[in-house]
Design an enzyme around this catalytic site. Sequence first.
Site, PDB file in Angstrom:
ATOM      1  N   LYS A  70       9.015 -12.443   3.929  1.00 33.31           N
ATOM      2  CA  LYS A  70       7.761 -12.624   3.197  1.00 33.31           C
ATOM      3  C   LYS A  70       8.041 -13.323   1.863  1.00 33.31           C
ATOM      4  CE  LYS A  70       5.237  -8.523   4.851  1.00 33.31           C
ATOM      5  NZ  LYS A  70       4.128  -9.197   5.554  1.00 33.31           N
TER       6      LYS A  70
ATOM      7  N   ARG B  27       3.453  -4.470  15.561  1.00 37.19           N
ATOM      8  CA  ARG B  27       3.015  -4.427  16.956  1.00 37.19           C
ATOM      9  C   ARG B  27       4.171  -4.122  17.897  1.00 37.19           C
ATOM     10  NH1 ARG B  27       0.660 -10.426  16.649  1.00 37.19           N
ATOM     11  NH2 ARG B  27       0.344  -9.713  14.508  1.00 37.19           N
TER      12      ARG B  27
HETATM   13  N1  BES Z   1       2.383  -5.383   7.363  1.00 36.56           N
HETATM   14  C1  BES Z   1       1.921  -6.687   7.620  1.00 36.56           C
HETATM   15  C2  BES Z   1       0.408  -6.837   7.529  1.00 36.56           C
HETATM   16  C3  BES Z   1      -0.235  -6.637   6.174  1.00 36.56           C
HETATM   17  C4  BES Z   1      -0.527  -7.720   5.380  1.00 36.56           C
HETATM   18  C5  BES Z   1      -0.598  -5.373   5.746  1.00 36.56           C
HETATM   19  C6  BES Z   1      -1.141  -7.538   4.166  1.00 36.56           C
HETATM   20  C7  BES Z   1      -1.204  -5.197   4.528  1.00 36.56           C
HETATM   21  C8  BES Z   1      -1.486  -6.269   3.743  1.00 36.56           C
HETATM   22  C9  BES Z   1       2.344  -7.129   9.022  1.00 36.56           C
HETATM   23  O1  BES Z   1       3.529  -6.609   9.486  1.00 36.56           O
HETATM   24  C10 BES Z   1       2.488  -8.610   8.968  1.00 36.56           C
HETATM   25  O2  BES Z   1       3.291  -9.076   8.221  1.00 36.56           O
HETATM   26  N2  BES Z   1       1.693  -9.306   9.770  1.00 36.56           N
HETATM   27  C11 BES Z   1       1.716 -10.738   9.777  1.00 36.56           C
HETATM   28  C12 BES Z   1       1.508 -11.177  11.203  1.00 36.56           C
HETATM   29  C13 BES Z   1       1.728 -12.649  11.413  1.00 36.56           C
HETATM   30  C14 BES Z   1       3.186 -12.992  11.248  1.00 36.56           C
HETATM   31  C15 BES Z   1       1.247 -13.012  12.803  1.00 36.56           C
HETATM   32  C16 BES Z   1       0.576 -11.241   8.902  1.00 36.56           C
HETATM   33  O3  BES Z   1      -0.478 -10.613   8.873  1.00 36.56           O
HETATM   34  O4  BES Z   1       0.770 -12.229   8.220  1.00 36.56           O
HETATM   35 ZN    ZN Z   2       5.239  -7.710   8.888  1.00 40.70          ZN
END
Ligand code: BES
Ligand code: ZN
Length: 490
Positions: free
Chosen positions: A259, A333
């Site tokens: 991230k 997921r």
């Molecule tokens: N934990 C995150 C989702 C999230 C984002 C929770 C902001 C709370 C606030 C999740 O694991 C994630 O990173 N999802 C990605 C998925 C993408 C790579 C398809 C996302 O939402 O960007």
């Molecule tokens: Zn994530």
Amino acid sequence: MKIEFIDKKLNDIEADLEIIIVTDKNLEHDLVAKYKDILEDASFSGAQDEVMLLAESKKLFVGAGSLKSADIRPAAATAMRSLIGKKYKSVKIASYLSHKKCTATLRALAEGLVLGNYSFDAYKSKKSDKVKNVYISSQEYNGKEVDAEAAKRAINKGVEVAKCVNMTRDIVNTPPDDFYPKIMASKAKEIAKEENIECKILKKEDIEKESMNALLSVARASTHSPRVIHLSYKPKDAKAVVSLVGKGLTYDSGGLSLKPSDFMVTMKSDKSGASAVLGIIKAVSRLKLPIEVHGFIGAVENMIGGNAYKPDDVLKAKNGKTIEVRNTDAEGRLVLADVLCYAQQEVKADYIIDMATLTGACVVGVGNYTTGVMGNSEKLIEDMLYAANTASGEFAAKLPFNRYLKKTLKSNIADICNISNTRYGGAITAGLFLSEFIEEENQNKWLHLDIAGPAFVEHVWGENPHGASGAGVRMVTRFIEKLAKPKGEH
Ligand code: BES
Ligand code: ZN
Ligand code: ZN
């Protein structure tokens, strides 16, 4: 903080301060009229959540749009929050009923008081002063008659559930270096002991035996080994069986699909689904609901390192399905896929509800304050929306599945990809990914709640503080309460 219902008039109760929730914008209500001039001089308009402390008169006024629970709850919370850090130790307040005999508003009032008196100061050298005692008078705001026993029951429910929400908030707010999978397991054991419920912990070797390889891959680069937790609350003569499944990413760095720094901050909150499951099972036990509830948690940390799982890897989940990893940040997921399979193997439930901070896309779609509700049964979705928006005061919205979005998860080399091939509809495609791990006979028993928006918000909103809100606890507890009631009764 202790809340007590007292069968006495307001004037006969001793307290440091009186809170008056003002629902009459003209400020002509009996409890308010005497202060009308001074309140007007201070520009108090009685708008929702507007507070005004008249220290000399020992009165705290707070505005509420109406006598409905949805307005009383945040008003009570805002009043209590405004007293954090002040010296008042005891407060009194009138009863509030929206209509005759209906104690729903009293429950909301009690919830608001407990939710508002929360602050996370475990890491502050100096702890904030807080109110210790609240007395709710049997004198009703509009002179309605209050049935003392019914009032006490309603207040007690509000207090118990709100305390569980606060416990969930504490867990989510705790930093990742102090709250990793092993600590999640200890916390589950602690709750199990207090509530006299069963608790089974699976360590890495046990998880390996269960072939939960997707979860194990996500966990691999962390120095903290994963845990799978199974809590069971089994009352006699249970009317239904509910399995709750929570995403417990004690930290989500994104893994090798790292991230950006600004997005990594707050990712201690990626354990919010699991933390809500703990709060709900505790609430259900405190309310002694006649419903069997199982809580399943995948507690994992998603990190980087030489042995990290990679984009391009193909993982085999517990149910044998193969998953092409195209983004290691879509890890929730993968963890849920295995834990959902495990939950279905262990318990034959009437309802399966998973809760997760699953996608940023859900926050983009419905905003910060709302949970995304997904599933295949319209009836279940409607029931959850009612439990949220009407009964609990949480916000939830339906995100609809369709077969075309499902196709965007196709993989050329495995059974499915962990991300979709389109940038659009990311919350729904994540939900559709999970549906691949729900057995055919369970498809209509399953609901997916994406709490990525409301679980952690970096400002105060209504009854919620800065940081963790405990999203999902009130909503799902209400949903389970409703299962225990005869049809048609609210
Ligand atoms: N934990 C995150 C989702 C999230 C984002 C929770 C902001 C709370 C606030 C999740 O694991 C994630 O990173 N999802 C990605 C998925 C993408 C790579 C398809 C996302 O939402 O960007
Ligand atoms: Zn994530
Ligand atoms: Zn995540």
